[in-house]
Scaffold this active site. Structure first.
Site, PDB file in Angstrom:
ATOM      1  N   GLU A  80     -19.567  34.878  26.425  1.00  0.00           N
ATOM      2  CA  GLU A  80     -19.126  36.228  26.020  1.00  0.00           C
ATOM      3  C   GLU A  80     -19.843  37.294  26.848  1.00  0.00           C
ATOM      4  O   GLU A  80     -19.247  38.287  27.265  1.00  0.00           O
ATOM      5  CB  GLU A  80     -19.374  36.466  24.532  1.00  0.00           C
ATOM      6  N   TRP A 125     -18.064  37.629  29.901  1.00  0.00           N
ATOM      7  CA  TRP A 125     -16.844  38.445  29.795  1.00  0.00           C
ATOM      8  C   TRP A 125     -17.142  39.894  30.175  1.00  0.00           C
ATOM      9  O   TRP A 125     -16.327  40.600  30.769  1.00  0.00           O
ATOM     10  CB  TRP A 125     -16.282  38.417  28.358  1.00  0.00           C
ATOM     11  N   TRP A 175       8.250  49.679  25.663  1.00  0.00           N
ATOM     12  CA  TRP A 175       7.500  50.399  24.620  1.00  0.00           C
ATOM     13  C   TRP A 175       8.351  51.404  23.877  1.00  0.00           C
ATOM     14  O   TRP A 175       9.244  52.027  24.442  1.00  0.00           O
ATOM     15  CB  TRP A 175       6.306  51.156  25.238  1.00  0.00           C
ATOM     16  N   ASN A 208     -14.647  41.350  16.668  1.00  0.00           N
ATOM     17  CA  ASN A 208     -13.838  40.990  17.836  1.00  0.00           C
ATOM     18  C   ASN A 208     -12.514  40.326  17.470  1.00  0.00           C
ATOM     19  O   ASN A 208     -11.466  40.672  18.005  1.00  0.00           O
ATOM     20  CB  ASN A 208     -14.632  40.077  18.766  1.00  0.00           C
ATOM     21  N   TRP A 235       0.057  49.888  25.032  1.00  0.00           N
ATOM     22  CA  TRP A 235      -1.354  49.547  24.847  1.00  0.00           C
ATOM     23  C   TRP A 235      -2.289  50.729  25.124  1.00  0.00           C
ATOM     24  O   TRP A 235      -3.379  50.822  24.565  1.00  0.00           O
ATOM     25  CB  TRP A 235      -1.751  48.338  25.707  1.00  0.00           C
ATOM     26  N   TRP A 290      -7.632  45.301  26.300  1.00  0.00           N
ATOM     27  CA  TRP A 290      -6.301  45.777  25.901  1.00  0.00           C
ATOM     28  C   TRP A 290      -5.230  45.163  26.790  1.00  0.00           C
ATOM     29  O   TRP A 290      -4.191  44.726  26.308  1.00  0.00           O
ATOM     30  CB  TRP A 290      -6.223  47.309  25.914  1.00  0.00           C
TER      31      TRP A 290
HETATM   32  C1  LIG Z   1      -8.609  45.341  22.150  1.00  0.00           C
HETATM   33  C2  LIG Z   1     -10.084  45.131  22.409  1.00  0.00           C
HETATM   34  C3  LIG Z   1     -10.870  46.193  22.833  1.00  0.00           C
HETATM   35  C4  LIG Z   1     -12.239  46.009  23.091  1.00  0.00           C
HETATM   36  N1  LIG Z   1     -12.995  47.086  23.503  1.00  0.00           N
HETATM   37  C5  LIG Z   1     -14.312  46.905  23.782  1.00  0.00           C
HETATM   38  C6  LIG Z   1     -15.123  47.997  24.207  1.00  0.00           C
HETATM   39  O1  LIG Z   1     -14.657  49.119  24.385  1.00  0.00           O
HETATM   40  N2  LIG Z   1     -16.454  47.766  24.431  1.00  0.00           N
HETATM   41  C7  LIG Z   1     -16.996  46.513  24.284  1.00  0.00           C
HETATM   42  O2  LIG Z   1     -18.206  46.360  24.505  1.00  0.00           O
HETATM   43  N3  LIG Z   1     -16.249  45.463  23.920  1.00  0.00           N
HETATM   44  C8  LIG Z   1     -14.933  45.606  23.657  1.00  0.00           C
HETATM   45  N4  LIG Z   1     -14.186  44.529  23.245  1.00  0.00           N
HETATM   46  C9  LIG Z   1     -14.793  43.170  23.288  1.00  0.00           C
HETATM   47  C10 LIG Z   1     -15.439  42.674  21.990  1.00  0.00           C
HETATM   48  O3  LIG Z   1     -14.581  42.866  20.907  1.00  0.00           O
HETATM   49  C11 LIG Z   1     -16.776  43.364  21.700  1.00  0.00           C
HETATM   50  O4  LIG Z   1     -17.618  43.322  22.825  1.00  0.00           O
HETATM   51  C12 LIG Z   1     -17.489  42.645  20.559  1.00  0.00           C
HETATM   52  O5  LIG Z   1     -16.700  42.635  19.402  1.00  0.00           O
HETATM   53  C13 LIG Z   1     -18.794  43.352  20.273  1.00  0.00           C
HETATM   54  O6  LIG Z   1     -19.446  42.781  19.192  1.00  0.00           O
HETATM   55  P1  LIG Z   1     -20.778  41.946  19.387  1.00  0.00           P
HETATM   56  O7  LIG Z   1     -21.775  42.749  20.142  1.00  0.00           O
HETATM   57  O8  LIG Z   1     -21.174  41.445  18.040  1.00  0.00           O
HETATM   58  O9  LIG Z   1     -20.276  40.756  20.300  1.00  0.00           O
HETATM   59  P2  LIG Z   1     -20.853  39.281  20.532  1.00  0.00           P
HETATM   60  O10 LIG Z   1     -19.781  38.345  20.108  1.00  0.00           O
HETATM   61  O11 LIG Z   1     -22.187  39.108  19.926  1.00  0.00           O
HETATM   62  O12 LIG Z   1     -20.929  39.195  22.119  1.00  0.00           O
HETATM   63  C14 LIG Z   1     -22.094  39.584  22.860  1.00  0.00           C
HETATM   64  C15 LIG Z   1     -21.754  40.608  23.903  1.00  0.00           C
HETATM   65  O13 LIG Z   1     -20.857  40.077  24.863  1.00  0.00           O
HETATM   66  C16 LIG Z   1     -19.954  41.094  25.301  1.00  0.00           C
HETATM   67  N5  LIG Z   1     -18.589  40.697  24.936  1.00  0.00           N
HETATM   68  C17 LIG Z   1     -18.203  39.927  23.907  1.00  0.00           C
HETATM   69  N6  LIG Z   1     -16.868  39.755  23.924  1.00  0.00           N
HETATM   70  C18 LIG Z   1     -16.407  40.443  24.984  1.00  0.00           C
HETATM   71  C19 LIG Z   1     -15.119  40.649  25.542  1.00  0.00           C
HETATM   72  N7  LIG Z   1     -14.016  40.103  25.011  1.00  0.00           N
HETATM   73  N8  LIG Z   1     -15.004  41.432  26.627  1.00  0.00           N
HETATM   74  C20 LIG Z   1     -16.085  41.994  27.200  1.00  0.00           C
HETATM   75  N9  LIG Z   1     -17.337  41.822  26.727  1.00  0.00           N
HETATM   76  C21 LIG Z   1     -17.498  41.058  25.637  1.00  0.00           C
HETATM   77  C22 LIG Z   1     -20.339  42.377  24.562  1.00  0.00           C
HETATM   78  O14 LIG Z   1     -21.189  43.127  25.388  1.00  0.00           O
HETATM   79  C23 LIG Z   1     -21.062  41.836  23.346  1.00  0.00           C
HETATM   80  O15 LIG Z   1     -21.997  42.730  22.804  1.00  0.00           O
HETATM   81  C24 LIG Z   1     -12.821  44.713  22.953  1.00  0.00           C
HETATM   82  C25 LIG Z   1     -12.005  43.646  22.514  1.00  0.00           C
HETATM   83  C26 LIG Z   1     -10.663  43.850  22.234  1.00  0.00           C
HETATM   84  C27 LIG Z   1      -9.824  42.678  21.783  1.00  0.00           C
END
Ligand SMILES: Cc1cc2nc3c(=O)[nH]c(=O)nc-3n(C[C@H](O)[C@H](O)[C@H](O)COP(=O)(O)OP(=O)(O)OC[C@H]3O[C@@H](n4cnc5c(N)ncnc54)[C@H](O)[C@@H]3O)c2cc1C
Length: 460
Positions: A266, A269, A297, A338, A356, A379
């Site tokens: 993650e 990602w 859309w 997430n 989107w 997105w």
């Molecule tokens: C539609 C949509 C929009 C999103 N917008 C954002 C946003 O604006 N900012 C954002 O930081 N994340 C975004 N995410 C990704 C993800 O949802 C969040 O990073 C995550 O929920 C943050 O919670 P956490 O710190 O507990 O994540 P954890 O699951 O603990 O993951 C650890 C870290 O990994 C990174 N990470 C995890 N998943 C993703 C992912 N899919 N993409 C990129 N990085 C990731 C984040 O920095 C996160 O803090 C988005 C996801 C979706 C589906």
């Protein structure tokens, strides 16, 4: 007296593992500067929840700097111009900054480099974009091979310590008072739920990482369950740079179990999203795949009913409890789980057939972790318009997702109208248990068929 060194702060509001601070503190007295520029990012000027976070993060960093007898100089305006002015006024030898990849920051770095000695450092990602490439030397477009290549280069470099001494300059350049920036909401002050949910700043980020180190082992199973605290909630701290991914990696690496391995992917990602915007700077603003978007859309500007659909989604009134719980969690806390982000985003794009970018903009304004790359890339991933595999025809069933990931507790927490609903009924409450809760905007089967037809009609 040695000439001062400027540290240009952006999304890197920390002292430890902050290479720009580290280098500047070794070279002379330090002037830390934050410039608020609401013009250059255009529609990606920092959103409402982000401004709340920024206020508290700057306050926290200023307190930490105060312990060294130092401070942050605040300026508003064009970053390159303001920094060049401060360099001239203070006789600074050099500006030090961590590299950023948002297009407006890249432009500002290029402009600034023409007028001052600018030293740029890597430090906000596991690896800088471009550090890993395909066999033919191209940047990766797809996540899986990118992640494999990054993993081959891990661990990241060892984190740097916070500077032990930060010398102050002979005199401080003029700066704004933080309160004058009015980053916090008033009339109405909607930030109460956000303030209850989060502690902001470098020390808070470190505490969250410590707590998470005890729980990361369970991440593989817990991360998809919105009713439990099953993920790190480090995202705003990582976004604002209150902690670096290298610090996170070195603290957690070696934790037992599959949890750590999944968590590492993650974090990658996050690097991947940055790698995408480094290649396609406008990615969060335009679909990568070519569809006939006029046919795909339903545009809120084109009709009152479509605009009303968008508002119902934004306010958590769709009649789908898991979607509404997510949208209300977002509004109340500035964050959304997430799995629920995926479900809510998919609902907007496929059930409601709304572009989107409307969702991206709403998240941008409401998330404390709103991130140009992560938001845009996710997105486009959900909507199937992006560089990776086409997800459009894979239409998530919100009710099934809600049951599968056991969201009953989560729904009760954020949709109080359904608090008395039985577990078995809460995912799709029958009329007699809905009370004041709205009926579904559209049935799942009908929405699915409509979306697939629009998709077929709009393919190039
Ligand atoms: C539609 C949509 C929009 C999103 N917008 C954002 C946003 O604006 N900012 C954002 O930081 N994340 C975004 N995410 C990704 C993800 O949802 C969040 O990073 C995550 O929920 C943050 O919670 P956490 O710190 O507990 O994540 P954890 O699951 O603990 O993951 C650890 C870290 O990994 C990174 N990470 C995890 N998943 C993703 C992912 N899919 N993409 C990129 N990085 C990731 C984040 O920095 C996160 O803090 C988005 C996801 C979706 C589906």
């Amino acid at each position: 007296m040695t000439a001062p060194q400027i540290v240009w702060l952006r999304r890197d509001l920390r002292l430890a593992d902050q290479p720009a601070f580290h280098a500047a503190a070794q070279e002379g007295p330090v002037i830390a500067v934050y410039v608020l520029d609401d013009e250059a990012p255009g529609e990606h000027a920092i959103g409402g929840a982000g401004r709340w976070w920024l206020h508290h993060s700057l306050e926290s960093l200023a307190r930490d700097l105060g312990k060294h007898g130092s401070r942050i100089v605040l300026r508003k305006g064009d970053a390159a111009t303001e920094l060049a002015n401060i360099a001239r006024e203070s006789g600074a030898a050099r500006v030090h900054a961590i590299r950023h990849y948002e297009p407006w920051w890249r432009d500002a770095e290029d402009a600034l480099a023409k007028t001052v000695d600018l030293a740029l450092y890597d430090g906000n990602f596991l690896l800088p974009p471009g550090a890993v490439t395909t066999a033919s030397g191209e940047p990766y477009k797809i996540y899986t091979p990118f992640a494999k290549a990054v993993l081959d280069e891990m661990p990241p470099r060892e984190p740097l310590p916070a500077p032990s001494t930060i010398h102050r300059p002979d005199s401080w350049p003029q700066g704004d008072a933080l309160d004058d920036w009015k980053l916090l909401p008033v009339r109405p002050d909607w930030s109460g739920g956000i303030a209850d949910f989060w502690d902001v700043g470098e020390a808070a980020a470190r505490r969250r990482l410590e707590e998470w180190s005890d729980r990361v082992a369970d991440y593989e199973t817990s991360r998809n369950l919105p009713s439990v605290v099953g993920s790190s909630r480090l995202s705003p701290h990582l976004h604002w740079g209150e902690i670096s991914p290298a610090q996170v990696w070195h603290r957690l690496h070696g934790r037992r179990g599959q949890g750590w391995a999944t968590f590492a992917k993650e974090l990658i990602w996050r690097d991947y999203a940055q790698n995408v915007i480094a290649q396609f700077p406008g990615y969060p603003r335009e679909s990568y795949r070519k569809y006939d978007e006029r046919k795909l859309w339903r545009h809120p500007a084109a009709g009152r009913l479509i605009a009303r659909d968008l508002r119902r989604w934004q306010r958590g009134l769709t009649g789908y409890p898991i979607v509404d719980a997510g949208m209300r969690q977002l509004w109340q806390t500035g964050w959304m789980h997430n799995r629920v982000r995926m479900i809510a985003a998919s609902f907007l794009v496929k059930h409601l057939l709304i572009d989107w970018r409307e969702g991206e903009r709403w998240f941008w304004d409401c998330l404390v972790d709103a991130d140009y790359a992560n938001n845009g890339v996710n997105w486009q991933w959900v909507s199937g318009t992006g560089v990776d595999s086409n997800m459009f025809p894979r239409i998530m069933a919100p009710l099934r997702q809600s049951e599968k990931f056991d969201a009953a507790g989560y729904i009760r927490a954020f949709v109080p109208e359904l608090a008395g609903c039985r577990d078995a009924a809460i995912h799709d409450p029958p009329d007699e248990e809905r009370g004041a809760y709205p009926t579904k905007m559209i049935g799942h089967k009908e929405a699915r068929e409509r979306a697939l037809e629009a998709y077929r009609n709009s393919k190039g």
